[in-house]
Enzyme design. Structure first.
Site, PDB file in Angstrom:
ATOM      1  N   GLU A 167       4.289  -0.568  -2.766  1.00  0.00           N
ATOM      2  CA  GLU A 167       4.393   0.581  -2.305  1.00  0.00           C
ATOM      3  C   GLU A 167       5.736   0.613  -1.679  1.00  0.00           C
ATOM      4  O   GLU A 167       6.317   1.641  -1.499  1.00  0.00           O
ATOM      5  CB  GLU A 167       3.346   1.223  -1.688  1.00  0.00           C
ATOM      6  N   CYS A 199      -6.800   3.399 -12.117  1.00  0.00           N
ATOM      7  CA  CYS A 199      -6.992   2.887 -10.735  1.00  0.00           C
ATOM      8  C   CYS A 199      -8.122   2.153 -10.712  1.00  0.00           C
ATOM      9  O   CYS A 199      -9.215   2.500 -10.916  1.00  0.00           O
ATOM     10  CB  CYS A 199      -6.829   3.791  -9.594  1.00  0.00           C
ATOM     11  N   ASN A 200      -8.003   0.658 -10.553  1.00  0.00           N
ATOM     12  CA  ASN A 200      -9.247  -0.266 -10.607  1.00  0.00           C
ATOM     13  C   ASN A 200     -10.193   0.244  -9.317  1.00  0.00           C
ATOM     14  O   ASN A 200     -11.298   0.235  -9.452  1.00  0.00           O
ATOM     15  CB  ASN A 200      -8.879  -1.828 -10.535  1.00  0.00           C
ATOM     16  N   THR A 201      -9.395   0.488  -8.255  1.00  0.00           N
ATOM     17  CA  THR A 201     -10.269   0.673  -7.126  1.00  0.00           C
ATOM     18  C   THR A 201     -11.205   1.818  -7.369  1.00  0.00           C
ATOM     19  O   THR A 201     -12.388   1.960  -7.093  1.00  0.00           O
ATOM     20  CB  THR A 201      -9.554   0.928  -5.803  1.00  0.00           C
ATOM     21  N   CYS A 219      -5.463  -4.602 -10.594  1.00  0.00           N
ATOM     22  CA  CYS A 219      -4.786  -3.577  -9.972  1.00  0.00           C
ATOM     23  C   CYS A 219      -3.515  -3.180 -10.569  1.00  0.00           C
ATOM     24  O   CYS A 219      -2.931  -3.971 -10.936  1.00  0.00           O
ATOM     25  CB  CYS A 219      -4.696  -4.091  -8.434  1.00  0.00           C
ATOM     26  N   THR A 220      -3.492  -1.837 -10.595  1.00  0.00           N
ATOM     27  CA  THR A 220      -2.236  -1.172 -11.430  1.00  0.00           C
ATOM     28  C   THR A 220      -0.947  -1.489 -10.808  1.00  0.00           C
ATOM     29  O   THR A 220      -0.126  -1.317 -11.591  1.00  0.00           O
ATOM     30  CB  THR A 220      -2.407   0.269 -11.757  1.00  0.00           C
ATOM     31  N   HIS A 221      -0.822  -1.913  -9.678  1.00  0.00           N
ATOM     32  CA  HIS A 221       0.406  -2.099  -8.990  1.00  0.00           C
ATOM     33  C   HIS A 221       0.877  -3.707  -9.203  1.00  0.00           C
ATOM     34  O   HIS A 221       1.979  -3.805  -9.172  1.00  0.00           O
ATOM     35  CB  HIS A 221       0.214  -2.186  -7.389  1.00  0.00           C
ATOM     36  N   TYR A 258      -5.939   3.260  -1.412  1.00  0.00           N
ATOM     37  CA  TYR A 258      -7.472   3.151  -1.554  1.00  0.00           C
ATOM     38  C   TYR A 258      -8.181   1.765  -1.524  1.00  0.00           C
ATOM     39  O   TYR A 258      -9.424   1.964  -1.061  1.00  0.00           O
ATOM     40  CB  TYR A 258      -8.013   3.760  -3.049  1.00  0.00           C
ATOM     41  N   GLY A 259      -7.531   0.789  -1.554  1.00  0.00           N
ATOM     42  CA  GLY A 259      -8.164  -0.532  -1.783  1.00  0.00           C
ATOM     43  C   GLY A 259      -9.021  -1.068  -0.725  1.00  0.00           C
ATOM     44  O   GLY A 259      -9.624  -1.760  -0.497  1.00  0.00           O
ATOM     45  N   ASP A 279      -4.282   7.928 -10.296  1.00  0.00           N
ATOM     46  CA  ASP A 279      -4.189   6.709  -9.414  1.00  0.00           C
ATOM     47  C   ASP A 279      -4.147   7.386  -7.870  1.00  0.00           C
ATOM     48  O   ASP A 279      -3.686   8.261  -7.465  1.00  0.00           O
ATOM     49  CB  ASP A 279      -2.981   6.032  -9.766  1.00  0.00           C
ATOM     50  N   SER A 280      -4.505   6.336  -7.154  1.00  0.00           N
ATOM     51  CA  SER A 280      -4.391   6.342  -5.729  1.00  0.00           C
ATOM     52  C   SER A 280      -2.938   6.745  -5.345  1.00  0.00           C
ATOM     53  O   SER A 280      -2.633   7.419  -4.399  1.00  0.00           O
ATOM     54  CB  SER A 280      -4.922   5.246  -4.920  1.00  0.00           C
TER      55      SER A 280
HETATM   56  N1  DGL Z   1      -3.885   1.039  -7.735  1.00  0.00           N
HETATM   57  C1  DGL Z   1      -5.142   0.586  -7.390  1.00  0.00           C
HETATM   58  C2  DGL Z   1      -5.851  -0.308  -8.142  1.00  0.00           C
HETATM   59  O1  DGL Z   1      -5.497  -0.258  -9.424  1.00  0.00           O
HETATM   60  C3  DGL Z   1      -4.812   0.032  -6.044  1.00  0.00           C
HETATM   61  C4  DGL Z   1      -3.970   0.937  -4.997  1.00  0.00           C
HETATM   62  C5  DGL Z   1      -4.811   1.026  -3.732  1.00  0.00           C
HETATM   63  O2  DGL Z   1      -4.964   0.251  -3.038  1.00  0.00           O
HETATM   64  O3  DGL Z   1      -4.769   2.494  -3.537  1.00  0.00           O
HETATM   65  O4  DGL Z   1      -6.655  -0.812  -7.612  1.00  0.00           O
END
Ligand code: DGL
Length: 280
Positions: free
Chosen positions: A165, A80-82, A199-201, A49-50, A17-18
């Site tokens: 975060e 990580c979806n991004t 998004c995993t967050h 990363y988003g 993940d990011s």
């Molecule tokens: N965990 C990332 C996701 O699932 C988002 C976090 C990021 O923006 O880095 O998209």
């Protein structure tokens, strides 16, 4: 033939993940599939990363995947979806044949989309995601492939990752931002009856998200879905399953300092974590 310098012995399942968000996926993997070893890598020093460009997310994600391969992983999950939206296809099509065609990289978008078919009654699906995932159009494309009649509405939530975060997810200030985006999404399509937390967050905000969505709207979070999909994948691919070690062990790597990662990761996992800092 080019010499393949990657380790050939079986190794852990890589989970990338990011930052910290992928820990919500890892937590479920460890509960649902506890027999496997996992190697988690968070690129915390370069997260989020988003809001980054396609090229940069692809470049960073490829570095992470190559690193996990060098550490012995034969299977890497982009939790990580991004990264799944912006890098998965290129890595699968352009890089794996060159790096090692026997290794596998899987994402989280496809299994989530497969599951959403059972969650909606009327085919109106909402997606909360980072601005980068929304800009990629990945959810709309994947949903249209599987369910051409569905109406998909994606909505970017630029403040949600920073809230999580920074440990603000459960504080009252977060309510403002969750309510704003919930109303924003439902304003675009009031018929939505299932919303993907893309998004995993976002599972850390799920209580608040449910509070501000109309009652009866289901939320779809990814931990369980990814665990079921991985179990199914390993059953269907015994060749890959045979290259995964089974010791029930989890290791953590981060590009940030280890003490910073350890302190934040506790919010996600509720157990002490001892990470190692790495350079990709
Ligand atoms: N965990 C990332 C996701 O699932 C988002 C976090 C990021 O923006 O880095 O998209």
């Amino acid at each position: 033939m080019k010499e393949n310098k990657l380790p050939q012995a079986p190794g852990s399942i890589g989970v990338f993940d990011s930052g910290y968000g992928g820990l919500t996926i890892l937590r479920t993997l460890c509960t649902e599939l506890p027999e496997y070893d996992y190697l988690y890598l968070g690129d915390n020093a370069r997260a989020p990363y988003g809001t980054r460009s396609f090229d940069i997310v692809y470049q960073f994600t490829l570095q992470a995947v190559e690193y996990l391969f060098r550490r012995g992983c034969h299977l890497v999950i982009l939790a990580c979806n991004t990264a799944s939206a912006k890098a998965l296809r290129s890595i699968q099509q352009l890089d794996l044949p060159r790096l090692d065609p026997e290794r596998r990289v899987l994402g989280v978008i496809r299994p989530t989309v497969e599951a959403v078919g059972q969650m909606t009654s009327n085919g109106h699906v909402g997606v909360f995601a980072t601005p980068g995932t929304v800009a990629s159009g990945s959810y709309e494309m994947e949903i249209a492939k599987l369910y051409p009649d569905f109406v998909t509405t994606a909505h970017g939530c630029p403040m949600w990752v920073p809230l999580v975060e920074n440990g603000e997810a459960h504080k009252p200030g977060a309510d403002y931002f969750v309510r704003q985006e919930a109303e924003g999404l439902m304003g675009k399509d009031p018929d939505i009856d299932a919303v993907i937390l893309g998004c995993t967050h976002y599972p850390l905000l799920e209580d608040k998200i449910k509070r501000y969505l109309p009652s009866g709207v289901k939320t779809v979070s990814q931990g369980e879905i990814v665990a079921r999909s991985l179990e199914d994948y390993l059953r269907r691919h015994p060749d890959i399953a045979s290259k995964v070690t089974r010791g029930g062990k989890t290791e953590f790597l981060t590009t940030e300092t280890a003490d910073k990662f350890d302190a934040a990761a506790r919010h996600f996992l509720h157990v002490p974590v001892h990470a190692t800092q790495v350079v990709l």
